[in-house]
Design a protein around this motif. Sequence first.
Motif, short mmCIF file in Angstrom:
data_model
loop_
_atom_site.label_atom_id
_atom_site.label_comp_id
_atom_site.label_asym_id
_atom_site.label_seq_id
_atom_site.Cartn_x
_atom_site.Cartn_y
_atom_site.Cartn_z
N ASP A 9 8.11 2.49 5.21
CA ASP A 9 8.01 2.55 3.75
C ASP A 9 8.90 3.68 3.25
O ASP A 9 8.54 4.86 3.40
CB ASP A 9 6.57 2.83 3.32
N TYR A 67 0.82 -1.21 0.00
CA TYR A 67 0.00 0.00 0.00
C TYR A 67 0.86 1.26 0.00
O TYR A 67 0.40 2.32 -0.38
CB TYR A 67 -0.92 0.03 1.23
N GLY A 68 2.09 1.13 0.46
CA GLY A 68 2.94 2.31 0.61
C GLY A 68 2.59 3.07 1.88
O GLY A 68 1.71 2.66 2.64
N HIS A 69 3.31 4.17 2.08
CA HIS A 69 3.17 4.89 3.34
C HIS A 69 1.76 5.38 3.56
O HIS A 69 1.23 5.34 4.67
CB HIS A 69 4.13 6.06 3.37
N ASP A 70 1.12 5.91 2.51
CA ASP A 70 -0.21 6.46 2.74
C ASP A 70 -1.29 5.82 1.88
O ASP A 70 -2.35 6.41 1.66
CB ASP A 70 -0.20 7.99 2.59
N GLY A 71 -0.99 4.62 1.38
CA GLY A 71 -2.05 3.87 0.71
C GLY A 71 -2.16 4.08 -0.78
O GLY A 71 -3.08 3.56 -1.42
N PHE A 72 -1.25 4.84 -1.37
CA PHE A 72 -1.37 5.15 -2.79
C PHE A 72 -0.31 4.46 -3.67
O PHE A 72 -0.08 4.89 -4.81
CB PHE A 72 -1.31 6.66 -3.02
N ALA A 73 0.35 3.44 -3.15
CA ALA A 73 1.33 2.73 -3.99
C ALA A 73 0.62 2.10 -5.19
O ALA A 73 -0.58 1.83 -5.15
CB ALA A 73 2.05 1.66 -3.16
N GLY A 74 1.39 1.86 -6.25
CA GLY A 74 0.85 1.13 -7.40
C GLY A 74 0.20 2.00 -8.46
O GLY A 74 -0.58 1.53 -9.27
N SER A 96 4.98 4.70 -3.30
CA SER A 96 4.37 5.55 -2.26
C SER A 96 5.17 5.57 -0.95
O SER A 96 4.67 5.13 0.09
CB SER A 96 2.93 5.09 -1.99
N PRO A 97 6.41 6.05 -0.98
CA PRO A 97 7.22 6.04 0.24
C PRO A 97 6.89 7.22 1.16
O PRO A 97 6.30 8.21 0.74
CB PRO A 97 8.64 6.19 -0.30
N GLU A 98 7.30 7.08 2.41
CA GLU A 98 7.19 8.19 3.36
C GLU A 98 8.29 9.21 3.08
O GLU A 98 8.08 10.42 3.20
CB GLU A 98 7.36 7.66 4.79
#
Lengths: 327, 327
Positions: free
Chosen positions: B132, A154-161, B268-270
């Motif tokens: 992340d 998901y990545g840090h805030d849910g927007f990976a991908g 989506s990294p921090e």
Amino acid sequence: MQSKSFSIGIDIGGTNTAYGIVNRRGEIQEQDRFHTTDYNTPEKFVAALYAKLAPHIAQLDQEAINGIGVGAPNANYYTGEVRLAPNLPWRGVIPLRHLLEEAFGLPVTITNDANATAIGEMTYGSARGMRDFLVVTLGTGVGSGFVANGQLIYGHDGFAGELGHIIAVRDGRPCGCGRNGCLETYASATGIVKTAKAYLEQADQDQVQIEGPGTEDWLIPVWRNTGEVSSSGIHKAALAGDPAAAEIFEFTGKILGQALADAVAITSPEAIILFGGLAKAGDFILKPTKLHMEKNMLAVFQNKIDIVPSGLSERDAAILGAAALAW
Amino acid sequence: MQSKSFSIGIDIGGTNTAYGIVNRRGEIQEQDRFHTTDYNTPEKFVAALYAKLAPHIAQLDQEAINGIGVGAPNANYYTGEVRLAPNLPWRGVIPLRHLLEEAFGLPVTITNDANATAIGEMTYGSARGMRDFLVVTLGTGVGSGFVANGQLIYGHDGFAGELGHIIAVRDGRPCGCGRNGCLETYASATGIVKTAKAYLEQADQDQVQIEGPGTEDWLIPVWRNTGEVSSSGIHKAALAGDPAAAEIFEFTGKILGQALADAVAITSPEAIILFGGLAKAGDFILKPTKLHMEKNMLAVFQNKIDIVPSGLSERDAAILGAAALAW
């Protein structure tokens, strides 16, 4: 009576919304779809969805339903919101989880549609048994779900991908997201239509003539007769042997393959699963995509990464993935 | 006597190799570095490394040493091999883990240098507490280590994180990997020198004149006097206020920022941690990188992702990360 035997999977797309009631074995008991675009506010959309599902829920008994899983463009697993989704008819930030929980009185889990599809492929489809893979959805837009170490990222805030919004062509076509050259302006069902229109306008300008038998499905005559071209029309023309359609798929596969080569360099997947409207064109899109991915890939990755079509029907994968979120 | 109180961390770079003996608290007891390029075969390199470390190991007692962790370009965690590393002086497939285990009689774990750095940053540096993030190493080449859900992502076959080999400029500069336009041909210490040379050759051709005080460190006069330019020379010129150096950093940061925007869309990294020779230029590289990353990023990511310099000294981070692999 079995308690919590079912969950509801909802796949909200830019064009259509599909929903289904799914049992624990992954069998879809009831399903249907309707046009997302028929509703100009998310509130009207949720009310309509509830009206369609309520009779089925009542029949099963609300107590038997574990929860609702939703896949939607730009939906955020952490916040429960859909933010700034360029392909949905609703603008701004939509508290989708909250709206659905209010309407249904059931717990709701949301993620983006591509992540839901990735979960569906991992659980029931082409990615069964894989721990590192990428699902790329080629629909109205382009999305991706990225699984590493067997976990959805998901990545840090849910927007990976957000593979659809990597810049495939610097200063390229304008995108619904406000930038230029995003992968989805080329490699989606709408992107390939843009490519075809540009091609056909050029053919008109160059006064290209089409001859020979069996050309009634070919793009240039259809375009001249109707002024229209669609993603399925391009596929139909390719099946009829139209060299223009083949060139359009070749161009689309080239852009997609180049972008996938970059995604591979970052994520090193076992396979890439292509899903959605454009993926239905089979080898017309798979072959050039694979060719150009290989040509653009670092040596260590070459000839190792499968590009495979989805192992699930388009309707089922997203519903099953969304439903799996709710367990 | 404490048993297994130490591990050895080795960072093999294209130019230098650094090693250290590290205790469980992450304190480096002994460390040194030497030129990787002094050894024309991996066997000679391993023999030299053993000769340097053997006295320290004997002093501590071999029994006190838990194992060896190694970070090296293109090193594979799963196979223990270094494959086709364009920045090392040795060609082909090198069974590095096997060579080291034979020489030292200790268990060896290897991964690529950027992954080792990411573990170092997560354990002791700027990424402490993050789950992340992305570490990008800007050295002789460009590498990256990608952590999601608190885990380093190796990918299916151990080659994830090759950000240096995403295509930053289509049909751009030739890369050591045999392709064209890879990020590392622009955004590494060697890449910025290529940019500077192109800039300075153009300045010669255009007969650009440099006037005013304090220009002795500026690039054009240095270039005309010596015919040479280095990464540290560009930094020195920038510090002396050279507008040419600022333009070269701006160009480099633009290419890097664009590539990072794409990496963000996927992962989506921090935060993104910049590490290595080029990162030492501080704001000269950080500012344009951040600016162009923001300009090229999808709205949902804007103004949320920090770009931070490494929290560790260059030498320590890779040694500590490599040593942490061995625990």
